[in-house]
Enzyme design. Structure first.
Site, PDB file in Angstrom:
ATOM      1  N   GLU A 113       2.889   0.755  -0.682  1.00 58.11           N
ATOM      2  CA  GLU A 113       4.813   1.573  -0.849  1.00 58.11           C
ATOM      3  C   GLU A 113       5.184   0.751   0.512  1.00 58.11           C
ATOM      4  O   GLU A 113       6.704   1.095   0.531  1.00 58.11           O
ATOM      5  CB  GLU A 113       3.694   2.850   0.203  1.00 58.11           C
ATOM      6  CG  GLU A 113       4.852   3.928  -0.205  1.00 58.11           C
ATOM      7  CD  GLU A 113       4.876   5.540   0.041  1.00 58.11           C
ATOM      8  OE1 GLU A 113       5.784   6.651   0.488  1.00 58.11           O
ATOM      9  OE2 GLU A 113       3.540   6.023   0.377  1.00 58.11           O
ATOM     10  N   ASP A 114       4.711   0.098   1.393  1.00 56.22           N
ATOM     11  CA  ASP A 114       5.578  -0.109   2.486  1.00 56.22           C
ATOM     12  C   ASP A 114       5.456  -1.860   2.736  1.00 56.22           C
ATOM     13  O   ASP A 114       6.165  -1.952   3.507  1.00 56.22           O
ATOM     14  CB  ASP A 114       4.936   0.094   3.996  1.00 56.22           C
ATOM     15  CG  ASP A 114       4.937   1.728   4.159  1.00 56.22           C
ATOM     16  OD1 ASP A 114       5.604   2.676   3.155  1.00 56.22           O
ATOM     17  OD2 ASP A 114       4.448   2.453   4.751  1.00 56.22           O
TER      18      ASP A 114
END
Length: 225
Positions: A129-130
């Site tokens: 996600e990051d």
């Protein structure tokens, strides 16, 4: 010896209750039956996260070594190095290196005696996600099962709702669907939320209120209703 998925599923509701109780304690709505004596903090205060400039997985590895094989512990160390590199240059609101959060999540999972795949996924739960790392890249290095766990947590994080009532119903529904595939996704997410609730001290007031409210309305209530 690693804990099998089937044995984890057999204890799903027990884990859910324990994690719900832990989250309640984190937001101050419940306390252990025999709390250790400690100085009373100011009313409404949330302890600030301790800032440690040096992140290490040594304590996690030692905890895992108590019930996992040496080869499993080596895989966990490899997942730590992978996540550490992926989150390099990222920091939490407290100023601590971001990797300290995945380590804490993994330590919570290890305290529940989760299997090596879960610990690896806990360490890397924010990587997809990051960062720019893809699911394919992760699966090539750690296997499809670990990548699927991380991807499952990322999908739960992306849930958006238009109302509290919709959030409660839809989130619980999504959790049940995820459990039908692999209950371990939910346990990783609960460990993630527990640590976030324990470290709200550095978060801005409006965000702190939103996170605490969301935790009580979705994560705690879903596990106790």
């Amino acid at each position: 010896m690693s804990v099998s998925v089937s044995s984890v599923q057999d204890n799903t509701f027990s884990f859910a209750k324990k994690t719900a109780d832990a989250i309640k304690r984190a937001v101050g709505l419940d306390t252990p039956k025999k709390p250790e004596p400690q100085p009373a903090p100011p009313a409404g205060a949330i302890p600030a996260e301790k800032v440690n400039p040096v992140a290490s997985a040594n304590a996690l590895a030692e905890r895992c070594r108590l019930y996992l094989s040496s080869s499993d512990v080596n895989k966990i160390r490899e997942a730590f190095r992978y996540a550490d590199q992926a989150h390099l240059g990222q920091f939490r609101n407290s100023g601590a290196p971001y990797i300290t959060h995945p380590i804490a999540v993994a330590e919570i999972l290890a305290s529940w005696h989760m299997d090596a795949q879960v610990i690896e996924a806990g360490l890397m739960h924010d990587v997809l996600e990051d960062t720019a790392i893809s699911k394919i890249e992760m699966s090539e290095k750690f296997g499809i099962k670990v990548a699927e766990l991380v991807d499952g947590v990322s999908k739960l994080d992306k849930l958006k709702f238009s109302s509290n009532e919709e959030a409660q119903a839809e989130s619980f529904h999504k959790m049940l669907l995820a459990m039908s595939r692999d209950v371990r996704v939910i346990l990783i997410k609960l460990a993630d939320r527990i640590h976030n609730m324990r470290t709200l001290g550095a978060v801005k007031p409006h965000k702190k209120f939103r996170i605490a409210k969301e935790t009580m309305e979705i994560y705690v209530r879903s596990q106790t209703d």
